[in-house]
Write an enzyme that holds these catalytic residues in place. Structure first.
Site, mmCIF file in Angstrom:
data_model
loop_
_atom_site.group_PDB
_atom_site.id
_atom_site.type_symbol
_atom_site.label_atom_id
_atom_site.label_comp_id
_atom_site.label_asym_id
_atom_site.label_seq_id
_atom_site.Cartn_x
_atom_site.Cartn_y
_atom_site.Cartn_z
ATOM 1 N NE ARG A 1 -10.205 -0.627 3.889
ATOM 2 C CZ ARG A 1 -11.445 -0.788 5.046
ATOM 3 N NH1 ARG A 1 -12.439 -1.769 5.363
ATOM 4 N NH2 ARG A 1 -10.961 -0.788 6.244
ATOM 5 C CE LYS B 1 -6.095 8.744 8.093
ATOM 6 N NZ LYS B 1 -7.292 8.162 8.388
ATOM 7 C CG ASP C 1 -1.887 5.092 4.922
ATOM 8 O OD1 ASP C 1 -1.572 3.981 5.060
ATOM 9 O OD2 ASP C 1 -2.758 5.628 4.313
ATOM 10 C CG ASP D 1 -9.524 7.806 6.976
ATOM 11 O OD1 ASP D 1 -9.008 7.302 6.304
ATOM 12 O OD2 ASP D 1 -9.411 8.268 8.345
ATOM 13 C CE LYS E 1 -2.571 2.628 3.056
ATOM 14 N NZ LYS E 1 -3.949 2.337 4.375
#
Ligand code: BES
Ligand code: MN
Ligand code: ZN
Length: 493
Positions: free
Chosen positions: A344, A270, A281, A340, A258
């Site tokens: 996935r 967020k 991230d 958010d 990812k």
């Protein structure tokens, strides 16, 4: 940090480092070279309450007999009976920390140790990992920590054997430190196209790197990945790295990361506090790049694919809306209920693409996927999810060997039901309960029958606690774990 191996000999400058057990006995080669240090060590140990425990240290000004050396650093090895269990990598970190910013000669005479070369090479690895700093944006170098300018010379009985053992690990340290750089870089610098360029640098090691731009991603149909990036001014990318070190026609093993270069949450934005951490991230993608570097450096005899989905999750007028329905690359539809939960969406498309295009023997993905895995496991273990017990067991074993530990979490049809949607084939969140598990269930819908493992590294991949071998915010977590997995099971000799 510069590391060399030499035969036992005098110290020209810097510190002298020696090892003693809990009996505090100075080993014979040290005495032969530098005269009697035993009294000095015993007196200093008594006054500093140094007991020779594992990783304990004692530092004293160097006596004249050592010549021009500045300090004598004594490192504890504990009881001789326990020597086989010694964590040499950790000890290398301890010693690099003690001599940070200086040069040192390490007299690696290790009483009771069978394979000195392996122990020394592990210490060198630990030292290289400890010496890493990320200070390229500090204009006053005084503010930076003492860094990798240290020069270590390991004095040993057999330098050639150490050199050989070390050569097998040097690319590994570089791979970990490369992953750390990527995680630490700020998000204005490391946006998807720039990340892809950094991955392209692996071509120098013989890795084939293909970067797919937005047009190509659209043509392929990676609509879920593109949906995540559609609110960002930066275009999305997918980089595919290929190392063909195995035999022709042998199914590759595949690692998927990812790479959300910044995760604002998108329209489901967020809170402000700590949002800067979301530059990390992309840690999964960073680990895949670092791993490919490590594997290519040692010319691993295996066919390996590294695939990373690079995008930025931002909320502008073109951003995806909660309620949007996306037709993913796989043909399955997703009701996007929370922007958010973007990781996935990125991984679903990339996993499907890798499965269809490369027919891999297995896929392991790494992702800073859920805050829930931090709630479950803290920062000590990554969450492991797998549809295959053998692959899971191998990862658990590699975790024990490397200290990059993983803890297996459940999958099951009851959890899978939690992401069914009223309007589409699935929705992208499953509610508050079991958040890491429902995220993994989502991914499982994109891997078919391929043996697959998912590592949720939201706890281990960024904002790392300090250890003897890591002082970096981005620890490069997983490079050593997966290098070990390949070493143990997937190299033809
Ligand atoms: N990147 C985050 C997960 C994360 C959290 C990584 C903390 C590192 C530290 C992920 O994209 C995310 O936002 N997940 C949501 C999922 C939720 C909306 C279902 C989360 O964990 O809150
Ligand atoms: Mn998110
Ligand atoms: Zn995210």
């Amino acid at each position: 940090m510069k590391i060399e191996f030499a035969a036992f000999g005098p110290v020209e400058s810097g510190d002298l480092v020696i090892f003693v057990g809990d009996d505090l006995a100075v080993p014979p080669a040290v005495s032969a070279q530098f005269g009697q240090l035993q009294d000095l060590v015993r007196r200093a140990a008594a006054s500093e309450r140094f007991k020779g425990k594992p990783a304990g240290t004692l530092t004293v000004p160097a006596p004249d007999s050592i010549g021009p050396a500045e300090r004598l650093v004594v490192i504890g090895l504990g009881a001789e009976a326990e020597r086989g269990k010694q964590d040499w990598r950790n000890l290398g970190g301890v010693l690099a920390g003690r001599v940070a910013g200086r040069s040192a000669t390490v007299f690696a005479e290790l009483p009771g140790v069978e394979d000195t070369a392996e122990a020394v090479a592990e210490m060198a690895l630990g030292a290289r990992l400890r010496a890493y700093t990320f200070d390229r944006y500090k204009t006053k170098k005084d503010d930076a920590e003492p860094d990798g300018t240290a020069h270590l010379t390991f004095a040993v009985a057999e330098p050639a054997a150490c050199l050989e053992a070390d050569a097998r690990r040097a690319g590994l340290a570089d791979g970990v430190n490369l992953a750390r750089d990527l995680v630490n870089e700020p998000p204005n610098i490391l946006f998807p196209a720039e990340f892809a360029r950094r991955a392209e640098a692996l071509t120098e090691l013989g890795v084939e790197v293909e970067v797919l731009g937005e047009d190509e991603l659209r043509r392929l149909g990676m609509r879920a990945l593109l949906a995540v990036g559609q609110g960002s001014g930066h275009g999305s990318r997918v980089a595919i790295m290929r190392w063909n070190g195995g035999t022709d026609g042998q199914a590759p093993i595949a690692f998927v990361g990812k790479g959300v270069c910044f995760d604002s949450g998108g329209i489901s934005i967020k809170p402000a506090g700590g949002m800067e951490d979301m530059k990390g991230d992309m840690a999964g993608a960073a680990t895949v790049v670092g791993l490919m570097h490590a594997l290519a450096s040692r010319k691993v005899k295996a066919n390996v694919i590294g695939a990373i989905g690079l995008t930025e999750n931002m909320p502008d007028g073109n951003a995806q809306r909660p309620g949007d329905i996306i037709r993913t690359l796989s043909g399955q539809t997703v009701e996007m209920v929370n922007s958010d939960a973007e990781g996935r969406l990125v991984l679903g498309d990339v996993l499907w693409h890798v499965k269809e295009t490369y027919k891999p023997a297995f896929m392991v993905d790494l992702a800073t996927l859920t805050g829930a895995i931090l709630v479950a496991l803290g920062q000590e273990y990554a969450g492991l999810f797998a549809n295959n017990d053998e692959l899971a067991d191998r990862l658990l074993a590699a975790g024990r060997t490397t200290g990059e530990r993983v803890w297996r979490m459940p999958l099951g049809p009851e959890y899978d039901k939690m992401i069914d949607s009223k309007f589409a084939d699935m929705k992208n969140t499953g509610g508050r309960h079991g958040g890491s598990i429902t995220a993994a269930q989502f991914l499982q819908r994109y891997v078919g029958d391929v043996p697959w493992a998912h590592l949720d590294i939201a706890g281990t991949g960024m904002n790392a606690p300090h250890s003897e071998t890591n002082r970096s915010w981005g620890p490069g977590w997983g490079v050593r774990l997966l290098d070990q997995l390949v070493r143990d099971h997937y190299e033809s000799s």
